[in-house]
Write an enzyme that holds these catalytic residues in place. Sequence first.
Site, PDB file in Angstrom:
ATOM      1  N   GLU A 115       0.811  -1.311   0.047  1.00 43.71           N
ATOM      2  CA  GLU A 115      -0.045   0.057   0.030  1.00 43.71           C
ATOM      3  C   GLU A 115       0.732   1.129   0.008  1.00 43.71           C
ATOM      4  O   GLU A 115       1.316   1.652   1.072  1.00 43.71           O
ATOM      5  CB  GLU A 115      -0.924   0.048   1.369  1.00 43.71           C
ATOM      6  CG  GLU A 115      -1.977  -1.352   1.088  1.00 43.71           C
ATOM      7  CD  GLU A 115      -2.927  -1.120   0.089  1.00 43.71           C
ATOM      8  OE1 GLU A 115      -3.056  -0.081  -0.547  1.00 43.71           O
ATOM      9  OE2 GLU A 115      -3.652  -2.318   0.058  1.00 43.71           O
ATOM     10  N   CYS A 156      -1.702   9.423   2.780  1.00 38.90           N
ATOM     11  CA  CYS A 156      -1.507   8.810   1.614  1.00 38.90           C
ATOM     12  C   CYS A 156      -2.604   8.950   0.165  1.00 38.90           C
ATOM     13  O   CYS A 156      -2.041   9.067  -0.576  1.00 38.90           O
ATOM     14  CB  CYS A 156      -1.352   7.184   1.548  1.00 38.90           C
ATOM     15  SG  CYS A 156      -2.789   6.127   2.183  1.00 38.90           S
TER      16      CYS A 156
END
Length: 469
Positions: free
Chosen positions: A216, A250
């Site tokens: 991720e 993110c």
Amino acid sequence: MDQALHERLHLILEQQRAAFDRERLPSLAQRRDRLERLRRMTATHAQDLAEAMSRDFGHRSRHESLLADLFTVESGARHAIRHLKRWMAVRRAPTALHFLPASNRLMPQPLGVVGIVAPWNYPYYLAMAPALAALAAGNRVMIKPSELTPATSALMARLVAEHFAPDEMTVVTGDAEVGKAFTHLPFDHLFFTGSTPVGRLVAQAAAQRLTPVTLELGGKSPAIVDRSADLALAAERIAFGKLLNAGQTCVAPDYVLAPKELVQPLADAIVAAVRRFYPRIDGNPDYTAIVSPRHHARLRGLLDDARARGATLRPTHDEAPADRRLVPTLLLGTTPDMTVMREEIFGPLLPIVPYGHVSEAIAQVNAGDRPLALYWFGEDRAAREDVLARTVAGGVTVNDCIWHLGQEEQPFGGVGASGMGAYHGVWGFNTFSKLKPVFLQTRFAGTRLFHPPYGRTFDRLLGLLKKIT
């Protein structure tokens, strides 16, 4: 590698693997018990964890910690508990006509011991969200949290030790060398959340042992504002998505692509929205600080580089906070050679880039690495579908930012340089499971007609199969 560290990590792994070997298929009751303990641990110690995160950041909004780090884990655990029976069930799969009366089954099985490397920006959620998926799937879990959040990491290690046996789930704290050694362990699955450059190193370490990985990562996630957008609404939602956790997210919008005639009105609307959210920056309890002096200096460096190369900087407030709170700043007139347009920003800086035709915006998105997230604002359905069809991103939110990440009924993950694999809900369960296909043959099976010796019967049957399949 330090020999003592090597031996310590391998001992933990061997203890967890031995426990897994004794209990290769935990029952529904056992898994629900582990998930409930995780949920209860989170709920009981939410305030303590929020305070620890604030100490690590030099100040972090308590409300943002409670929402983004703690509620998300509680809700994810509740969702898994509710749906786990269905996820665990052996699934019937269709069987082709020429294999009947045989049948197919798909059997979910735990992988074994899962390693999770968590980052600093959401230090609890990004450790415990994959952990709860791994526990739901019946695995044992080792977690390596970030060294940049030592108070949170230490508290998390203590709480996990109080609520779980070491061979169920454990937290391994330490510096970057510990993290490097951790990624070289022979896990049955390794889950990493962090930057793309470090993700490449993690993938290389895992490849040496053929350890499967979920990565991720991040990247430059664009927000495209269409000419049909409600500017005030788009500005408010972009401002929220950008400044949650002071941009240290993110999936935060990294830059905005806007019609050239709307750049200035949009900038005005974003500044107004930011000032409504945060009447002041200095000392504002709702506004989070930058996590470390190094990251604060990096962001100041992006502003200095952009200014030196001709960008116009537009701070939202005329302040100079004494701590690491950084005033949100819009950047206009940026060029591709500026560092702020080449690297993931990860902070409260927002370039607004003009476009003429929407094809220019799509081309700019497609010219870079595939982003973790993409945001589109507008009311024109055809324009929306055009952008969705012509771009590739890990996930999309339409007419808002970030919220696709919170969907337990949707997978979350990147694509290309923004990551590989996915989790949340059943997708997390599947990531940490071996979905084992089982073909159940019957005593009287037509497949015997394909046994040797081969001849005309074989040829006729093969011809028939080509017609019916």
